[in-house]
Design a protein around this motif. Structure first.
Motif, PDB file in Angstrom:
ATOM      1  N   ILE A   1      -5.770   0.999   0.968  1.00 47.71           N
ATOM      2  CA  ILE A   1      -6.383   1.050  -0.376  1.00 47.71           C
ATOM      3  C   ILE A   1      -7.704   0.852  -0.516  1.00 47.71           C
ATOM      4  CG2 ILE A   1      -4.325  -0.745  -1.369  1.00 47.71           C
ATOM      5  CD1 ILE A   1      -6.310  -2.958  -1.457  1.00 47.71           C
ATOM      6  N   ARG A   2      -8.210   1.513  -1.738  1.00 45.50           N
ATOM      7  CA  ARG A   2      -9.576   1.956  -1.988  1.00 45.50           C
ATOM      8  C   ARG A   2     -10.275   0.543  -2.313  1.00 45.50           C
ATOM      9  NH1 ARG A   2     -10.252   7.523  -4.272  1.00 45.50           N
ATOM     10  NH2 ARG A   2     -10.510   8.406  -2.111  1.00 45.50           N
ATOM     11  N   THR A   3     -11.420   0.290  -1.429  1.00 48.72           N
ATOM     12  CA  THR A   3     -12.146  -0.975  -1.761  1.00 48.72           C
ATOM     13  C   THR A   3     -13.630  -0.541  -1.742  1.00 48.72           C
ATOM     14  OG1 THR A   3     -12.296  -1.417   0.548  1.00 48.72           O
ATOM     15  CG2 THR A   3     -10.392  -2.232  -0.522  1.00 48.72           C
TER      16      THR A   3
ATOM     17  N   ASN B   1     -16.995   1.148   2.871  1.00 47.68           N
ATOM     18  CA  ASN B   1     -16.665   2.840   3.354  1.00 47.68           C
ATOM     19  C   ASN B   1     -17.132   3.155   4.537  1.00 47.68           C
ATOM     20  OD1 ASN B   1     -19.348   2.659   3.304  1.00 47.68           O
ATOM     21  ND2 ASN B   1     -19.531   3.457   1.115  1.00 47.68           N
TER      22      ASN B   1
ATOM     23  N   THR C   1     -14.898   2.461   6.947  1.00 44.82           N
ATOM     24  CA  THR C   1     -13.640   2.760   7.343  1.00 44.82           C
ATOM     25  C   THR C   1     -13.184   3.658   6.150  1.00 44.82           C
ATOM     26  OG1 THR C   1     -12.834   0.672   6.212  1.00 44.82           O
ATOM     27  CG2 THR C   1     -13.185   0.796   8.746  1.00 44.82           C
TER      28      THR C   1
ATOM     29  N   PHE D   1     -10.176   3.920   4.362  1.00 48.61           N
ATOM     30  CA  PHE D   1      -9.438   2.987   3.380  1.00 48.61           C
ATOM     31  C   PHE D   1      -9.436   1.460   4.046  1.00 48.61           C
ATOM     32  CE2 PHE D   1      -7.828   7.093   2.148  1.00 48.61           C
ATOM     33  CZ  PHE D   1      -8.192   7.037   0.804  1.00 48.61           C
ATOM     34  N   THR D   2      -8.777   0.580   3.138  1.00 48.46           N
ATOM     35  CA  THR D   2      -8.724  -0.802   3.737  1.00 48.46           C
ATOM     36  C   THR D   2      -7.195  -1.193   3.976  1.00 48.46           C
ATOM     37  OG1 THR D   2     -10.749  -1.488   2.726  1.00 48.46           O
ATOM     38  CG2 THR D   2      -8.835  -3.193   3.561  1.00 48.46           C
ATOM     39  N   LEU D   3      -6.798  -1.355   5.363  1.00 48.38           N
ATOM     40  CA  LEU D   3      -5.096  -1.410   5.331  1.00 48.38           C
ATOM     41  C   LEU D   3      -4.878  -2.814   4.800  1.00 48.38           C
ATOM     42  CD1 LEU D   3      -2.691  -0.196   6.628  1.00 48.38           C
ATOM     43  CD2 LEU D   3      -3.041  -1.503   8.702  1.00 48.38           C
TER      44      LEU D   3
ATOM     45  N   ALA E   1      -5.186   4.723   6.851  1.00 44.94           N
ATOM     46  CA  ALA E   1      -5.991   3.508   6.386  1.00 44.94           C
ATOM     47  C   ALA E   1      -7.422   3.660   7.239  1.00 44.94           C
ATOM     48  CB  ALA E   1      -5.379   2.102   6.682  1.00 44.94           C
ATOM     49  N   MET E   2      -7.303   3.647   8.452  1.00 43.82           N
ATOM     50  CA  MET E   2      -8.738   3.707   9.468  1.00 43.82           C
ATOM     51  C   MET E   2      -9.477   4.934   9.370  1.00 43.82           C
ATOM     52  SD  MET E   2      -9.579   1.567  11.496  1.00 43.82           S
ATOM     53  CE  MET E   2     -11.499   1.730  11.873  1.00 43.82           C
TER      54      MET E   2
END
Lengths: 332, 332, 332, 332
Positions: free
Chosen positions: A233-235, A238, A240, A242-244, A267-268
């Motif tokens: 998901i987008r958190t 940044n 990474t 995205f954030t798994l 994600a990664m």
């Protein structure tokens, strides 16, 4: 509320009942099912004579809820099965995009050598910018069919809009609905009319509730074969890509009856963390993995940074087996 | 830029050099170290005669960076060691808050029976609302000291502001800096003046870069014994309390030389997902775990929903060993 | 639940009652007030004889809630007032950090020429990295006092940890609690013991509920003079430094009785958007503005990118008056 | 890189050049335009003889960038114009969903009485759950056409998937692409083939860069009439439905040449904050507003909590004019 109707009702009668109660009707396993609003907590009097069994829901999730079906659904993919009580963790691996026969057949040979049964590759790419590679389209899909015939592999590929859903349903073994298409009801409804297994990816800005509700569009069309895929998901972070959300995976395992697949690659976004995250996902006893690997990642036309080369993939794959065994799962 | 000074310089000379180059100076392992701005990429001419060794950084991270020290630091906690090449995953378990001798001694006995060596419990609670339980304070800390004497356990407890940092440094074996105190420089600097091991929790709204920079405050004070703890970040998803950022853990393992600890309890916020997430964290080969367990979670004065009871904890603990072994780690 | 006690109770009696009901006690405007858990919805029988007036809360917010006091609090800052029914929007402007007498006196002269009454400047800087400028400290604070004497300006400056809170309370006209210190209870409690006006900045990872609860720490200490300052929250968007949460400002205006201040400078992070966002904030009828301006922003030791130069600031300031008037406010 | 070709080239020649340089070709205002990769910073030698004018880009944004066209585009909507140097702020108001002729004609009469020129109403509703109202579909669209004929109002309505894009392009005056459909390339491409004005809403999980890139899909199809609409992004804050990103609006105004519209209704999600946020948006000098109003919000079939009733809307509308004038804009 979900209602299993009695077995002897005429189609016209069922249609009348569905309309009268603003219910969605579908048939599944020789049974007629009505889905009423989740807010209804007792069987309406006028409906009572026709009810075989009824299920009250504790949330807006209905067919996917353990309130309806407490055991995990299983899904048949050609000769293989995942979910249910199989304790299978299915590896689905391959390049982000199919680019050539050479590229895809090399990948297929790698998978066969590792006894992996399912190949992933994108034909229709939902790229963010119009000025980048958009995928091989139908030509790529035909190559995938040839791969299946040649190597006896299950094929999973992505739809990006409704114009080619029927084509993908006809040719692939699993239809993947991508993160940007997750809210697309024309795709969801078309998948609901089929019984082809569907892997639904979570939108990167999508809550768990909305994610499962998207699955309900498919389930309530009559297709029981839905897998949920967490892919980051987008958190605010940044470093990474995205954030798994494995916390979310724990939620989905607890409250839904659908198999859960994890995609650590997207994600990664970088090769270095993928083996660790994949082992983490396997240790959660999930039902499937979606991993990007490419014979020459540095030449890939999309997602170059996150595709493992074959050596990296092979090394990682061998490390997954003991982790799977440690939690009572079998990697297939 | 980090500079190891030659060994024969007078303190006054070092002070003059540090001032002239706007550098932070500290001693570590009989060596005088200057940390200049990370933007400086070659040794200043005026400094050159005094330099033993110099390290250029690729980012604002300096002492914590693999550019400076490529191997993972190890940390001694009384008789135990984590990090380095120990392949140890240290379990630190116990209640959110210490509430009574009975509660904490029961917990200590559980840990001993499982051969776990480190007990966690909060004395000074950084609660969000002023109208809720604020912890037992110094009285709790004294009880923890008695627990260590009675049961031969390492003790880790949290500081919430600088007024009691010295007290905690004096009595605990690991000082935990909580998620809301992570930016508190008076805490960070006091910890930097000690050599007591510090477990620094990531702020739930904190980027990985800021997180490591907070660790730099401690390291550049002269304390090399810092562990980084991921405990969930705040995202749009609210079915779970926070989102455990294992993607971020992969980043920290790749780019820093500090041991990494994971706290699944606070991330999840609910008992049901904690065993799965703990197994996931262990499968990443991390250095430590922070888990909440309580003899009677339903009576806990804080975080009731996320503390495992002893049966749940014991069952989970036994399941972790094979996962640790599968990735070459030893659970201590 | 908030309780106004009857006027004739002995201090010992009040202390006994507070302990018995796990209540926080403070005096405000010659009245003794108890704050019980917000979950209590009727006056406990044992307390009834001593109650003058009681207030039931609809949420965890208590003293800051319109359930307790439906009108907006006003706050006196030397000769000026904001909040209440003043319809004042107070401009507080100045550099991020005080750097020299020349810099700060130039700024003070600009403010005087525009008839602005309040100067902001940081002395104790809570920087993220230990390797950057940390502020002039007490020396800066003394300069600010001299500015007040010389130019007859109100002074607002920030505390970053509890070690210098008393110093700032003694010297400034408004104590600013920064975004990274918002959870620091030692700061909050010390401010609660004073009656000095406090501007509390929202943590960038802080929910509105937690933000108001931090204000409750100050209010329940007996200091009624609290302003809430929105300064941008951390989201997935990184083209801008933070995301200014004016939706949240609307919430705070609706549900709390505290004056609301907006800081567009830190939210935007770049000069170009600040005039537009400041006009937006003014159009919401807020009580105050916090804006960064510097005689030579390109030479500033911190936050260089977001400080307006004097021409930019002056031009913007003149544009704010008609907007303020359009919504019935007066810019002071 | 964007290239304006010389005027005398044969279509076949242009097609050959486009293919050879992996460029997108479209015609606009009697000019043939090629868009090459944004990474190309000088005209390829083989293309040079055919180039009239070339534009180098500083980011992945191309046709929407001020690097290409420094002035704001204007857009003609029947008799009205917004954008460019018109200083118009166009109010587009109406119910979330069209529900009946009575409802929509009452709304139209309100708008006429206020001299508002544009009516919004949804026919095809992209609801999250399959078990809720999905809109009146084509029947609603026909009603909207009748509204335009009867009341001489511009009509804006939303597409949710590509199956009805052509229908909406044919009947509406502005095609609205909703937040969940923003990545749908089949919609974007179909809108690119038309010259009908398009209002593109930002996905709630979408970065500003991705948002503008979605607009590029339409622009590079040959449709220059695109407006960008900010409608709230998803953040950790859940007291409000979404977080209105006015910081992002400042970015879009600074770096793109497209008119910007703001939708405070969906961001806020509750009636109480909408007037304040609307005034804030107007004070930023934006080009348009999208506001939900309904004759009886409490009976609305969707978004009941956020639709203003007619009294609330009228009162708010009158308050907007002085704000618009204060920033040199005219409300139409």
């Amino acid at each position: 509320m979900i209602i299993h109707l009695k077995g002897d009702l005429a189609p016209e009668k069922i249609a009348t009942l569905a309309t009268a109660h603003e219910a969605i009707h579908f048939r599944s396993e020789d049974r007629d099912i009505l889905v009423l609003s989740s807010k209804i907590t007792s069987v309406p009097t006028a409906l009572a004579p026709y009810v075989d069994q009824s299920f009250v829901m504790s949330s807006d999730i209905q067919l996917a809820s353990k309130d309806y079906q407490s055991y995990k659904r299983n899904i048949k993919i050609r000769q293989d099965v995942l979910g249910g009580n199989t304790n299978h963790t299915m590896m689905m691996a391959g390049p982000c995009s199919i680019e050539s026969w050479e590229q895809i057949s090399q990948t297929a040979e790698l998978l066969k050598s590792l006894n992996i049964k399912t190949l992933r590759a994108g034909c229709f790419k939902p790229r963010t910018s119009p000025y980048t590679f958009q995928g091989m389209g139908e030509e790529g899909l035909k190559m995938l069919v040839k791969v299946r015939e040649t190597y006896d592999l299950n094929i999973i590929t992505e739809v990006k809009d409704s114009s080619h859903v029927d084509l993908v349903i006809d040719h692939a073994d699993i239809v993947q609905i991508g993160t940007k298409a997750m809210y697309d009801q024309s795709i969801l409804r078309k998948c609901g009319k089929s019984t082809k297994p569907v892997l639904l990816k979570r939108g990167f800005g999508t809550t768990l509730q909305e994610f499962v509700q998207a699955a309900e569009f498919i389930l309530s069309g009559g297709n029981p074969n839905v897998m949920l895929c967490e892919r980051g998901i987008r958190t605010f972070e940044n470093k990474t890509r995205f954030t798994l959300d494995l916390t979310g995976v724990a939620y989905l395992k607890e409250f839904t009856n659908l198999p859960v697949v994890v995609d650590p690659s997207h994600a990664m976004g970088y090769r270095y963390g993928i083996p660790d995250l994949t082992r983490a996902a396997v240790a959660m006893g999930i039902d499937g993995l979606l991993i990007e690997t490419h014979p020459t990642p540095e030449l890939a036309k999309s997602d170059a940074a996150q595709q493992l080369n074959f050596d990296e993939f092979t090394k990682m794959f061998h490390s997954l087996k003991p982790v799977a065994e440690a939690v009572g799962q079998k990697l297939i």
